[in-house]
Enzyme design. Structure first.
Site, PDB file in Angstrom:
ATOM      1  CG  ASN A  38      -0.430  -0.191   2.378  1.00 50.43           C
ATOM      2  OD1 ASN A  38       0.730  -0.632   2.773  1.00 50.43           O
ATOM      3  ND2 ASN A  38      -1.303   0.603   3.508  1.00 50.43           N
ATOM      4  CD  GLU A  63       5.154  -0.867  12.438  1.00 54.40           C
ATOM      5  OE1 GLU A  63       4.342  -0.370  12.770  1.00 54.40           O
ATOM      6  OE2 GLU A  63       6.363  -0.257  13.368  1.00 54.40           O
ATOM      7  CB  CYS A 120      -1.871   0.264   8.406  1.00 48.69           C
ATOM      8  SG  CYS A 120      -0.655   1.487   8.382  1.00 48.69           S
TER       9      CYS A 120
HETATM   10  P1  NAP Z   1       0.333  -8.995   3.089  1.00 54.22           P
HETATM   11  O1  NAP Z   1      -0.365 -10.066   2.487  1.00 54.22           O
HETATM   12  O2  NAP Z   1       0.629  -9.493   4.434  1.00 54.22           O
HETATM   13  O3  NAP Z   1       1.809  -9.006   2.393  1.00 54.22           O
HETATM   14  C1  NAP Z   1       3.019  -8.415   2.987  1.00 54.22           C
HETATM   15  C2  NAP Z   1       4.249  -8.939   2.374  1.00 54.22           C
HETATM   16  O4  NAP Z   1       4.637 -10.250   2.943  1.00 54.22           O
HETATM   17  C3  NAP Z   1       4.391  -8.848   0.866  1.00 54.22           C
HETATM   18  O5  NAP Z   1       5.714  -8.680   0.258  1.00 54.22           O
HETATM   19  C4  NAP Z   1       4.122 -10.400   0.906  1.00 54.22           C
HETATM   20  O6  NAP Z   1       4.706 -10.881  -0.399  1.00 54.22           O
HETATM   21  C5  NAP Z   1       5.239 -10.946   2.034  1.00 54.22           C
HETATM   22  N1  NAP Z   1       4.551 -12.406   2.330  1.00 54.22           N
HETATM   23  C6  NAP Z   1       3.532 -13.281   2.175  1.00 54.22           C
HETATM   24  N2  NAP Z   1       3.863 -14.349   2.745  1.00 54.22           N
HETATM   25  C7  NAP Z   1       4.925 -14.342   3.129  1.00 54.22           C
HETATM   26  C8  NAP Z   1       5.638 -15.414   3.969  1.00 54.22           C
HETATM   27  N3  NAP Z   1       5.091 -16.618   4.297  1.00 54.22           N
HETATM   28  N4  NAP Z   1       6.976 -14.974   4.617  1.00 54.22           N
HETATM   29  C9  NAP Z   1       7.367 -13.743   4.444  1.00 54.22           C
HETATM   30  N5  NAP Z   1       6.683 -12.828   3.694  1.00 54.22           N
HETATM   31  C10 NAP Z   1       5.598 -12.944   3.125  1.00 54.22           C
HETATM   32  O7  NAP Z   1       0.084  -7.701   3.256  1.00 54.22           O
HETATM   33  P2  NAP Z   1      -0.474  -6.683   2.291  1.00 54.22           P
HETATM   34  O8  NAP Z   1      -1.746  -7.078   1.512  1.00 54.22           O
HETATM   35  O9  NAP Z   1       0.676  -6.437   1.101  1.00 54.22           O
HETATM   36  O10 NAP Z   1      -0.598  -5.085   2.997  1.00 54.22           O
HETATM   37  C11 NAP Z   1      -1.756  -5.055   3.649  1.00 54.22           C
HETATM   38  C12 NAP Z   1      -1.628  -4.960   5.141  1.00 54.22           C
HETATM   39  O11 NAP Z   1      -0.404  -4.458   5.408  1.00 54.22           O
HETATM   40  C13 NAP Z   1      -2.914  -4.568   5.915  1.00 54.22           C
HETATM   41  O12 NAP Z   1      -3.297  -5.717   6.838  1.00 54.22           O
HETATM   42  C14 NAP Z   1      -2.085  -3.247   6.515  1.00 54.22           C
HETATM   43  O13 NAP Z   1      -3.058  -3.160   7.531  1.00 54.22           O
HETATM   44  C15 NAP Z   1      -0.769  -3.608   6.741  1.00 54.22           C
HETATM   45  N6  NAP Z   1      -0.130  -2.549   6.921  1.00 54.22           N
HETATM   46  C16 NAP Z   1       0.343  -1.924   8.013  1.00 54.22           C
HETATM   47  C17 NAP Z   1       1.185  -0.814   8.477  1.00 54.22           C
HETATM   48  C18 NAP Z   1       1.708  -0.473   9.559  1.00 54.22           C
HETATM   49  O14 NAP Z   1       2.493   0.342   9.664  1.00 54.22           O
HETATM   50  N7  NAP Z   1       1.105  -0.978  10.626  1.00 54.22           N
HETATM   51  C19 NAP Z   1       1.429  -0.173   7.224  1.00 54.22           C
HETATM   52  C20 NAP Z   1       0.936  -0.524   6.025  1.00 54.22           C
HETATM   53  C21 NAP Z   1       0.264  -1.691   5.708  1.00 54.22           C
HETATM   54  P3  NAP Z   1       3.784 -11.234  -1.802  1.00 54.22           P
HETATM   55  O15 NAP Z   1       3.173  -9.881  -2.057  1.00 54.22           O
HETATM   56  O16 NAP Z   1       4.713 -11.706  -2.731  1.00 54.22           O
HETATM   57  O17 NAP Z   1       2.760 -12.095  -1.332  1.00 54.22           O
END
Ligand code: NAP
Length: 472
Positions: free
Chosen positions: A149, A245, A279
């Site tokens: 995002n 995060e 987020c």
């Molecule tokens: P996601 O699906 O959890 O993916 C995040 C990252 O993790 C991607 O690079 C993904 O790779 C990777 N990943 C997937 N499976 C993995 C594994 N088994 N081991 C290690 N890495 C793995 O999250 P998203 O959909 O990209 O982002 C949205 C989420 O992020 C929301 O829940 C949002 O709230 C959260 N977020 C939190 C913050 C904060 O600061 N707290 C800020 C922004 C976003 P692939 O893309 O290749 O699957």
């Protein structure tokens, strides 16, 4: 674009297509890295950590400072990449690129500020003739796993402090939005970062994530993403430093004394920016019964005025979600709430990956659009009677990333600050507000550890205690 692994730009026959979610056109392709590429990166990183640990603070400052200047000069190019691969409107793309400059600049400054402290060992009855001090040292190899995002700034929040602290970094960007991270790698190298300092590996997290996280050569994992993947990483990582995060379903409390025009104006920003895919996006609007209908009347026209469409068209306020399947999911959740008795007051429905900004009223706290992380352009409005009830509703969540309250009553505001369970609290604003220097991170299932360069450099270092046993 290519990957940067073991000091060289590499391509592979197996690719991931990066698409513009507005029209599904392919913007570019990136390699689909596999276990072999990962092994190469890890072996190189182990050596890279030694090279990086020898750079002086001044050299690290100079590189990061130059990278920040180069990013500032290339704002439009970076903003366009962000906007095209992620779907956020171009103004938000440029805004993110500007913020990324601040994040890198802040990281550069921290490279000059890392220090230990002397410890008064003789304050202990057995400590005379002892001289002690702490040394902050880099962790070594940092794995930086980023979400889709904020594909540039959130990568900078990991890479900037990790380099400032003298680590080598392996970036694993989100597969939907890998281009900004590759551009950042290019810029850092051009700014003078030794090739041993950085690697950027694109590939499915499901395929290479576990092996990256579990590897003993990686001494620090910094992850931003969903709660589900975060939990998996915590289980897989073993004994190493980890920062999480994660997600949220951020609440905002509207007290009866709130200025409704201001509340509506702010919520139309904090609930819908980046098509709700932030987020800390405002998701649950907990509203005093006395002003419940006033809030809905004020909010409806503001949300209906959010024009949707092509994110690159300057007149639009909300672009597509990152992919169509996400808009389908948001539609399902909202339809489910409406079938369960909630009321659609504005918006709703989708065109391709675009979800029309929505206000859903009379939402029961047990409905999915209130209980889980919606991550879409809609808010769920729920009534309450007292501040105690409002805070209990706000805290009735596994998450705790950000929360807001609208009131001019100091007692209410202070009660909220003390009792609301969230890492970032806002009085007279929505949940979505951040500048990049502040400590940022969640409580409960929203994670642990803080970002913001000053705080993140501590997470990227280990503390050693040194004791001199003197004769006199
Ligand atoms: P996601 O699906 O959890 O993916 C995040 C990252 O993790 C991607 O690079 C993904 O790779 C990777 N990943 C997937 N499976 C993995 C594994 N088994 N081991 C290690 N890495 C793995 O999250 P998203 O959909 O990209 O982002 C949205 C989420 O992020 C929301 O829940 C949002 O709230 C959260 N977020 C939190 C913050 C904060 O600061 N707290 C800020 C922004 C976003 P692939 O893309 O290749 O699957």
């Amino acid at each position: 674009m290519k990957n940067f692994v073991a000091g060289a730009w590499i391509d592979k026959p197996k690719k991931i297509e990066v698409t513009n979610p507005f029209d599904n056109s392919v913007i570019d392709t990136v390699p689909r890295a596999d276990a072999g590429d990962l092994e190469k990166a890890l072996a190189f990183a182990e050596r890279g950590a030694k090279v990086m640990a020898k750079l002086s603070s001044y050299e690290r400052w100079k590189i990061l400072r130059k990278a920040a200047d180069m990013m500032a000069a290339r704002n439009e190019e970076l903003g366009q990449i962000i906007s095209k691969e992620e779907g956020k409107i171009i103004a938000e793309g440029r805004g993110e690129a500007n913020r990324a400059v601040e994040t890198m600049m802040g990281s550069a400054e921290e490279a000059k500020r890392l220090h230990g402290e002397t410890v008064p060992l003789d304050a202990d009855p057995t400590g005379s003739n002892k001289l002690g001090f702490t040394l902050r040292v880099p962790c070594g190899v940092v794995a930086a796993i980023a979400p889709f995002n904020f594909p540039l700034n959130l990568v900078c929040h990991k890479v900037g402090p990790a380099l400032a602290a003298g680590n080598t970094v392996i970036i694993k960007p989100a597969s939907d939005t890998p281009l900004s991270a590759i551009k950042l790698t290019e810029i850092l190298l051009e700014a003078g970062l030794p090739p041993e300092g950085i690697q950027c590996l694109t590939g499915s997290g499901g395929e290479i994530g576990d092996a990256l996280v579990a590897d003993r050569r990686v001494r620090k994992v910094t992850f931003t993403g969903s709660r589900e993947i975060g939990e998996r990483i915590c289980r897989t990582a073993g004994i190493k430093k980890v920062t999480m995060e994660l997600g949220s379903n951020s609440p905002v409390i509207v007290m009866p004394d709130a200025d409704m025009e201001k509340v509506a104006t702010v919520l139309a920003m904090t609930g819908y920016g980046n098509a709700g895919q932030t987020c800390i996006s405002t998701q649950r609007v907990l509203t005093a019964k006395k002003v419940y209908s006033d809030l809905l009347s004020a909010l409806k026209p503001k949300v209906e005025a959010l024009t949707t469409g092509n994110q690159l068209d300057e007149k639009n306020k909300v672009g597509p979600m990152v992919k169509e399947s996400e808009a389908v999911r948001v539609d399902e959740w909202i339809n489910e709430a409406v079938s369960g008795g909630a009321r659609l007051v504005a918006g709703g429905g989708r065109r391709g990956a675009i979800y029309l900004p929505a206000v859903v009223a009379d939402v029961h706290p047990d409905m999915r659009i209130s209980r889980d992380e919606l991550f879409g352009p809609a808010v769920a409005v729920t009534p309450f009677d007292t501040i105690e009830e409002a805070i209990a509703l706000a805290n009735d969540s596994i998450y705790g990333l950000a929360a807001g309250i609208f009131t001019d009553n100091v007692e209410w505001a202070m009660k909220f600050a003390r009792e609301a369970e969230a890492g970032n609290l806002h009085v007279n604003w929505g949940s979505q507000w951040r500048v990049d220097l502040m400590p940022y991170g969640g409580l409960k299932d929203s994670g642990f550890g803080k970002e913001g360069p000053k705080y993140a450099v501590n997470e990227m270092t280990e503390l050693k205690m040194v004791v001199f046993h003197l004769n006199s």
